[in-house]
Design an enzyme around this catalytic site. Sequence first.
Site, PDB file in Angstrom:
ATOM      1  N   ASP A 101       0.825  -1.361   0.251  1.00  0.00           N
ATOM      2  CA  ASP A 101       0.366  -0.124   0.012  1.00  0.00           C
ATOM      3  C   ASP A 101       1.088   0.988  -0.412  1.00  0.00           C
ATOM      4  O   ASP A 101       2.181   0.929   0.130  1.00  0.00           O
ATOM      5  CB  ASP A 101      -0.811  -0.079   1.249  1.00  0.00           C
ATOM      6  CG  ASP A 101      -2.014  -1.016   0.831  1.00  0.00           C
ATOM      7  OD1 ASP A 101      -2.038  -0.959   0.173  1.00  0.00           O
ATOM      8  OD2 ASP A 101      -2.090  -0.875   2.733  1.00  0.00           O
TER       9      ASP A 101
HETATM   10  N1  URA Z   1      -0.786  -6.440   3.994  1.00  0.00           N
HETATM   11  C1  URA Z   1      -1.158  -4.959   4.322  1.00  0.00           C
HETATM   12  O1  URA Z   1      -2.596  -3.947   4.779  1.00  0.00           O
HETATM   13  N2  URA Z   1      -0.984  -3.907   3.376  1.00  0.00           N
HETATM   14  C2  URA Z   1      -0.023  -3.862   2.700  1.00  0.00           C
HETATM   15  O2  URA Z   1       1.460  -3.090   2.254  1.00  0.00           O
HETATM   16  C3  URA Z   1       1.124  -5.101   3.071  1.00  0.00           C
HETATM   17  C4  URA Z   1       0.252  -6.236   3.961  1.00  0.00           C
END
Ligand code: URA
Length: 230
Positions: A101
């Site tokens: 993310d």
């Molecule tokens: N899980 C998440 O919630 N976000 C990420 O960026 C990676 C794994």
Amino acid sequence: MRLDKTICESTTLTRSQAKKVISQGRITCDDKIIRSCAFKPRKDAVIVFDGKTIAIRGPRYMMLNKPENFICSNVDEQLPSLFNLVDVDKKELLFIAGRLDADTTGLTLITDDGKWSHKITSPRNKCIKRYRVGLDAPICEDAVALFKAGIQLKSENQPCLPAELNILSSTEVILSISEGKYHQVKRMFGAIGNVVIELHREKIGDIELDNTLALGEWRYLTDKEVSSIK
Ligand code: URA
């Protein structure tokens, strides 16, 4: 690898230009003119274009320490693409094996080798990803057992696979998971009534984030790191 892809990856030609020069008979492999784009040259074949030998570039494998506010996309959107941080040619051939993310930091693997990337991202391979997680509220007492049993995420039919949780402090934990569902870590903690406020990926399979890389820096993987992904 196909001849058109090999030429595209190793020269300034685009894939369609590579196809054109092949069909025009301007490419030889080991002294034979090859007009088929699908032809697969041997790894050590001598490939010549208009009389000049092409230095064949193998697949590329890199790790990058992702900073916040960059997106794991090949193009800029509301936020800049992570590829702005990578100063190499033919970036359009590269992709990210296991996206993070925008607000997640840490280990990001970048490659142009689809099969290798698939080994990391395919749920069948159960490649383990390790995250350091900062939480908004103190972790509940039964969290380790709940994660081990398999957290049930909202709008998923099956519970998550067993995950290993190590508690560092009341609001900091290490989580190892072998899946890569959308926003999985945040949703897992959401399912036990907590909120992730910091998320950092430390490890994918046996590849650990190189702690000499500052946020935003990258390096090529070693052969050992590449071959550790089975
Ligand atoms: N899980 C998440 O919630 N976000 C990420 O960026 C990676 C794994």
